[in-house]
Design an enzyme around this catalytic site. Structure first.
Site, PDB file in Angstrom:
ATOM      1  N   ASN A  43       0.674  -1.217  -0.028  1.00 22.73           N
ATOM      2  CA  ASN A  43       0.077   0.044  -0.023  1.00 22.73           C
ATOM      3  C   ASN A  43       0.804   1.007  -0.088  1.00 22.73           C
ATOM      4  O   ASN A  43       1.364   1.458   1.027  1.00 22.73           O
ATOM      5  CB  ASN A  43      -0.791  -0.147   1.331  1.00 22.73           C
ATOM      6  CG  ASN A  43      -1.803   1.232   1.329  1.00 22.73           C
ATOM      7  OD1 ASN A  43      -1.867   1.978   0.485  1.00 22.73           O
ATOM      8  ND2 ASN A  43      -2.214   1.422   2.431  1.00 22.73           N
TER       9      ASN A  43
ATOM     10  N   LYS B 267       0.062   4.138  -0.196  1.00 22.89           N
ATOM     11  CA  LYS B 267      -0.418   5.383   0.297  1.00 22.89           C
ATOM     12  C   LYS B 267      -0.392   6.652  -0.745  1.00 22.89           C
ATOM     13  O   LYS B 267      -0.166   6.553  -1.896  1.00 22.89           O
ATOM     14  CB  LYS B 267      -0.103   5.905   1.732  1.00 22.89           C
ATOM     15  CG  LYS B 267      -0.216   4.436   2.369  1.00 22.89           C
ATOM     16  CD  LYS B 267      -0.012   4.545   4.121  1.00 22.89           C
ATOM     17  CE  LYS B 267      -0.176   3.219   4.791  1.00 22.89           C
ATOM     18  NZ  LYS B 267      -0.308   3.286   5.978  1.00 22.89           N
TER      19      LYS B 267
ATOM     20  N   GLU C  36      -6.794   4.459   7.826  1.00 26.94           N
ATOM     21  CA  GLU C  36      -6.784   6.251   7.516  1.00 26.94           C
ATOM     22  C   GLU C  36      -8.217   6.651   6.729  1.00 26.94           C
ATOM     23  O   GLU C  36      -8.321   7.709   7.000  1.00 26.94           O
ATOM     24  CB  GLU C  36      -5.607   6.117   6.352  1.00 26.94           C
ATOM     25  CG  GLU C  36      -4.168   6.053   7.402  1.00 26.94           C
ATOM     26  CD  GLU C  36      -2.928   5.625   6.528  1.00 26.94           C
ATOM     27  OE1 GLU C  36      -2.941   5.541   5.435  1.00 26.94           O
ATOM     28  OE2 GLU C  36      -2.014   4.838   7.269  1.00 26.94           O
TER      29      GLU C  36
ATOM     30  N   SER D 159       3.607  -2.285  10.268  1.00 25.72           N
ATOM     31  CA  SER D 159       4.891  -2.220  10.452  1.00 25.72           C
ATOM     32  C   SER D 159       5.432  -3.688  10.533  1.00 25.72           C
ATOM     33  O   SER D 159       6.306  -4.032  11.080  1.00 25.72           O
ATOM     34  CB  SER D 159       5.203  -1.983  12.387  1.00 25.72           C
ATOM     35  OG  SER D 159       4.806  -0.526  12.403  1.00 25.72           O
TER      36      SER D 159
ATOM     37  N   GLU E  21      -5.435  -5.098  10.325  1.00 23.36           N
ATOM     38  CA  GLU E  21      -4.390  -4.132  10.612  1.00 23.36           C
ATOM     39  C   GLU E  21      -4.736  -3.285  12.121  1.00 23.36           C
ATOM     40  O   GLU E  21      -5.431  -2.667  11.948  1.00 23.36           O
ATOM     41  CB  GLU E  21      -4.265  -3.114   9.520  1.00 23.36           C
ATOM     42  CG  GLU E  21      -3.835  -3.633   8.099  1.00 23.36           C
ATOM     43  CD  GLU E  21      -3.598  -2.659   7.098  1.00 23.36           C
ATOM     44  OE1 GLU E  21      -2.437  -2.676   6.683  1.00 23.36           O
ATOM     45  OE2 GLU E  21      -4.213  -1.558   6.933  1.00 23.36           O
TER      46      GLU E  21
ATOM     47  N   HIS F 251      -9.403   0.735   4.799  1.00 24.88           N
ATOM     48  CA  HIS F 251      -8.247   1.317   5.592  1.00 24.88           C
ATOM     49  C   HIS F 251      -8.316   1.934   6.792  1.00 24.88           C
ATOM     50  O   HIS F 251      -9.310   3.005   6.546  1.00 24.88           O
ATOM     51  CB  HIS F 251      -6.995   1.755   4.657  1.00 24.88           C
ATOM     52  CG  HIS F 251      -5.701   1.617   5.207  1.00 24.88           C
ATOM     53  ND1 HIS F 251      -5.189   2.701   6.060  1.00 24.88           N
ATOM     54  CD2 HIS F 251      -4.776   0.877   5.187  1.00 24.88           C
ATOM     55  CE1 HIS F 251      -4.147   2.553   6.251  1.00 24.88           C
ATOM     56  NE2 HIS F 251      -3.741   1.306   5.920  1.00 24.88           N
TER      57      HIS F 251
ATOM     58  N   GLY G 185       2.396   2.127  10.573  1.00 21.21           N
ATOM     59  CA  GLY G 185       3.497   3.279  10.572  1.00 21.21           C
ATOM     60  C   GLY G 185       3.931   3.752  11.957  1.00 21.21           C
ATOM     61  O   GLY G 185       4.560   4.732  12.081  1.00 21.21           O
TER      62      GLY G 185
END
Ligand code: PGA
Length: 249
Positions: A9, A11, A96, A212, A166, A94, A172
């Site tokens: 991904n 992003k 985000e 991560s 996730e 996701h 991240g």
């Protein structure tokens, strides 16, 4: 046998030129992979049609799509548009998107159903935030995200879905879930699929871990019986690291 997948991904990273270079490098390394995992990359929208021309073994995903088919939806990109440039997968839900763009489980259910009806394969993401884990609500949160997000999907639809677990606190942050934490949740998700669908759907579902994940920790995560690969953010921006994760099998 369920498919093993490692998906990158990207992003909102890379300009077109760099993205094309990265895609070329990933495609080249794909030929050297020592595992049977399918490699997928999810570049930004603007790069998709150009990158499609550069890859063969590597498959193409979008990072999002609209819940509407077409029309007056300024700034949106429809599943048909993605299909028309050769996109095969789409990441939906996701964290985000959920956190910054207010995408809730109902909206994600509409997106998932529309994407499937247009022939895209959703990579459906779920995950709890740290407070939910610490408050002991983690299984309730994942149950809700999957039950509502994948509501009314047929058994045939489910054969085209990939699930990515996730944990938001691992995305991240450099704090990876332990192999035990990942396995525990993946097993829970598979059990939930038995409840919501059937044994076959659960057995065949590819469940990816994300957050991560790096070449140095991928092997111990992938060694778990219910972890079928990874959804990789930061480490997918370097072709060698991405291959290192694929080869961790
Ligand atoms: P990360 O991101 O690998 O950079 O933690 C994972 C993701 O958001 O899919």
């Amino acid at each position: 046998m369920r498919k093993r997948i490692v998906a990158g991904n990207w992003k909102m990273n890379t300009l077109l030129k760099d993205g094309m270079e990265l895609a070329k490098a990933v495609e080249k390394l794909e030929k050297e992979k020592t595992s049977d995992a399918l490699m997928i990359i999810a570049p930004p929208y603007t790069h998709l049609s150009r990158i499609k021309e550069l890859i063969q073994g590597v498959k193409l995903s979008a990072q999002n799509c609209s819940s509407a088919e077409e029309g007056a939806y300024t700034g949106e990109v429809s599943p048909d548009m993605l299909k028309s440039v050769g996109v095969e997968y789409v990441i939906l839900g996701h964290s985000e998107r959920r956190a910054y763009y207010g995408e809730d489980n109902e909206l994600l259910n509409r997106k998932t159903k529309l994407a499937l009806s247009k022939g895209l394969k959703p990579i459906f993401c779920c995950g709890e935030v740290l407070e939910e884990r610490e408050g002991g609500k983690l299984f309730d949160v994942i149950r809700e995200q999957i039950t509502v997000g994948l509501k009314d999907l047929s058994i045939e639809d489910m054969a085209k879905v990939v699930i990515a677990y996730e944990p938001v606190w691992a995305i991240g942050t450099g704090v990876v879930a332990s192999p035990e934490q990942a396995q525990e949740m993946h097993k829970f998700i598979r059990g939930l699929l038995v409840e919501l669908f059937n044994d076959e759907v659960a057995d065949n579902m590819t469940i990816l871990y994300g957050g991560s994940c790096k070449p140095s920790n991928a092997a111990e995560l992938f060694a778990n019986p219910d972890v079928d690969g990874g959804l990789i953010g930061g480490a997918s921006l370097k072709a060698e690291d991405f291959l290192g994760i694929v080869n961790a099998y």
